[in-house]
Write a protein that holds these residues in place. Structure first.
Motif, short mmCIF file in Angstrom:
data_model
loop_
_atom_site.label_atom_id
_atom_site.label_comp_id
_atom_site.label_asym_id
_atom_site.label_seq_id
_atom_site.Cartn_x
_atom_site.Cartn_y
_atom_site.Cartn_z
N TYR A 142 0.67 -1.34 0.06
CA TYR A 142 -0.10 0.12 -0.05
C TYR A 142 0.93 1.32 0.11
O TYR A 142 2.03 1.33 0.51
CB TYR A 142 -0.92 -0.03 1.29
CG TYR A 142 -1.98 -0.95 1.36
CD1 TYR A 142 -2.61 -1.53 0.46
CD2 TYR A 142 -1.89 -1.84 2.46
CE1 TYR A 142 -3.53 -2.48 0.45
CE2 TYR A 142 -2.88 -2.85 2.79
CZ TYR A 142 -3.62 -3.18 1.75
OH TYR A 142 -4.44 -4.17 1.79
N PRO A 143 0.58 2.39 -0.45
CA PRO A 143 -0.90 2.67 -1.11
C PRO A 143 -0.56 2.44 -2.42
O PRO A 143 0.48 1.99 -3.11
CB PRO A 143 -1.12 4.00 -0.91
CG PRO A 143 0.31 4.61 -0.81
CD PRO A 143 1.29 3.61 -0.10
N ARG A 144 -1.84 2.56 -3.39
CA ARG A 144 -1.83 2.36 -4.86
C ARG A 144 -1.34 3.62 -5.65
O ARG A 144 -1.11 3.47 -6.72
CB ARG A 144 -3.23 1.69 -5.38
CG ARG A 144 -3.57 0.36 -5.01
CD ARG A 144 -4.71 -0.19 -5.24
NE ARG A 144 -4.83 -1.55 -5.09
CZ ARG A 144 -5.96 -2.41 -5.46
NH1 ARG A 144 -6.50 -1.75 -6.60
NH2 ARG A 144 -5.91 -3.52 -5.31
N ARG A 160 -12.13 6.08 -1.67
CA ARG A 160 -11.22 5.04 -2.40
C ARG A 160 -12.01 4.32 -3.41
O ARG A 160 -13.13 3.95 -2.95
CB ARG A 160 -10.69 4.00 -1.29
CG ARG A 160 -9.96 4.55 -0.12
CD ARG A 160 -9.88 3.58 1.02
NE ARG A 160 -9.12 4.02 2.10
CZ ARG A 160 -9.77 3.49 3.47
NH1 ARG A 160 -10.66 2.85 3.55
NH2 ARG A 160 -9.19 4.31 4.56
N GLY A 164 -6.83 0.27 0.34
CA GLY A 164 -5.43 0.52 0.10
C GLY A 164 -5.27 1.65 -0.66
O GLY A 164 -3.99 1.70 -1.20
N GLU A 165 -6.15 2.46 -1.27
CA GLU A 165 -5.74 3.20 -2.60
C GLU A 165 -4.93 4.21 -2.05
O GLU A 165 -4.11 4.78 -2.67
CB GLU A 165 -6.97 3.70 -3.19
CG GLU A 165 -6.56 4.78 -4.57
CD GLU A 165 -7.76 5.17 -5.16
OE1 GLU A 165 -7.58 5.86 -6.11
OE2 GLU A 165 -8.90 4.68 -4.60
#
Length: 316
Positions: A142-144, A160, A164-165
């Motif tokens: 994470y994050p994306r 999001r 986990g974005e």
């Protein structure tokens, strides 16, 4: 930004690594080792012992390195208080936070300061890295994505499209000491003090820059006791309600349907399900947020992790 202020001299950066700890001598030694082993050497590693803890002080006394300093506090004030005490106790230009149960890759500081030089902007900035999140069975990164230009920190963290974005993990953070002194981490909160801190920084014109490379390992075993995990869904919801105006309606509903829901699910029951959903609906959430809430509530966490891990492998 004057990039000369972040340049390393003879392989050393003018940074203090602040590590709060209490009653976890074995774990904190791992964290300290990862900080001292950096290719770009920190000038100081400051372990703040949060209250009387003879075992931890004895363990740290066995570390023979002049960069290590131990600051015992007379009483426990929580992780936020310990971090703030560490910031006040050092004179270094930069502060890097690390938790006692987590660790850094050997090139974390080197690569993060390179990111600072390459992505410096005017005004106060908090820098973060990606995280390798390790559970008992799975590993996630994470994050994306990084925050978009002008994006509110609440929207980055909570609105999001994918799990986990957006993430700002405290043990990845690097910032100037003057910024940490001007805006200390709130010490009066039982949970979500880091979110409250981010909102305060955002309100005062601070931006956030994330190097997506996972340079910090966060250990998240199934049996893990901490202030944040033990606080309960009531504390999470109370925090969200108190900060609703600053969060904004989209971020508020998303927070209720994810963070509050994960905590409330452990208590379970149809009344609690209806209460969390009803509170979020007052902010008119998107259908995807409601769908994510239903998955969180009805699908066991281990199965969610398995499906998420399988989906990540397919994408990779």
């Amino acid at each position: 930004m004057d990039n000369s202020t972040v340049a390393a001299t003879a392989g050393t950066a003018d940074v203090c690594v602040v590590i709060p700890t209490r009653n976890r001598p074995d774990l904190v030694l791992r964290a300290v080792s990862s900080a001292l082993a950096q290719r770009l050497s920190p000038a100081e590693v400051l372990v703040v012992v949060d209250g009387p803890d003879e075992a931890t002080e004895t363990a740290l006394a066995g570390v023979d390195d002049p960069r290590l300093r131990v600051l015992p506090l007379p009483r426990s004030g929580g992780a936020a208080g310990a971090r703030n005490a560490g910031v006040r106790a050092t004179g270094r230009e930069w502060i890097a936070f690390l938790d006692d149960d987590d660790e850094w890759s050997v090139d974390k500081l080197e690569r993060q300061f390179r990111h600072v030089r390459e992505n410096g902007v005017e005004g106060p900035v908090v820098y973060a890295t990606g995280v390798e999140w390790r559970t008992d069975d799975f590993t996630f990164h994470y994050p994306r994505r990084s925050p978009r230009p002008g994006e509110r920190v609440a929207d980055y963290l909570f609105v999001r499209a994918h799990p986990g974005e957006g993430m700002l993990a405290v043990p990845t953070l690097l910032l100037r000491r003057e910024l940490a002194l001007a805006h200390p981490i709130p010490e009066h909160l039982r949970t979500h003090e880091e979110y409250d801190w981010f909102l305060d920084l955002d309100r005062n014109g601070c931006s956030f820059s994330v190097a997506l490379e996972p340079l910090t390992t966060v250990h998240a075993p199934a049996v893990r006791s901490s202030v944040s995990t033990d606080a309960g869904w009531q504390s999470s919801l109370a925090w969200a309600l108190a900060r609703r105006a600053e969060l904004g309606e989209r971020a508020f509903s998303s927070f209720c349907l994810t963070d509050v829901a994960r905590s409330a699910r452990r208590a379970g029951g149809p009344r609690l399900f209806a209460a969390v959903l009803g509170m979020a609906v007052t902010a008119r959430p998107l259908p995807r947020d409601v769908a994510r809430f239903l998955v969180i509530w009805f699908v066991p966490q281990e199965l969610r992790w398995r499906l998420s891990n399988r989906r990540r492998r397919r994408v990779a």
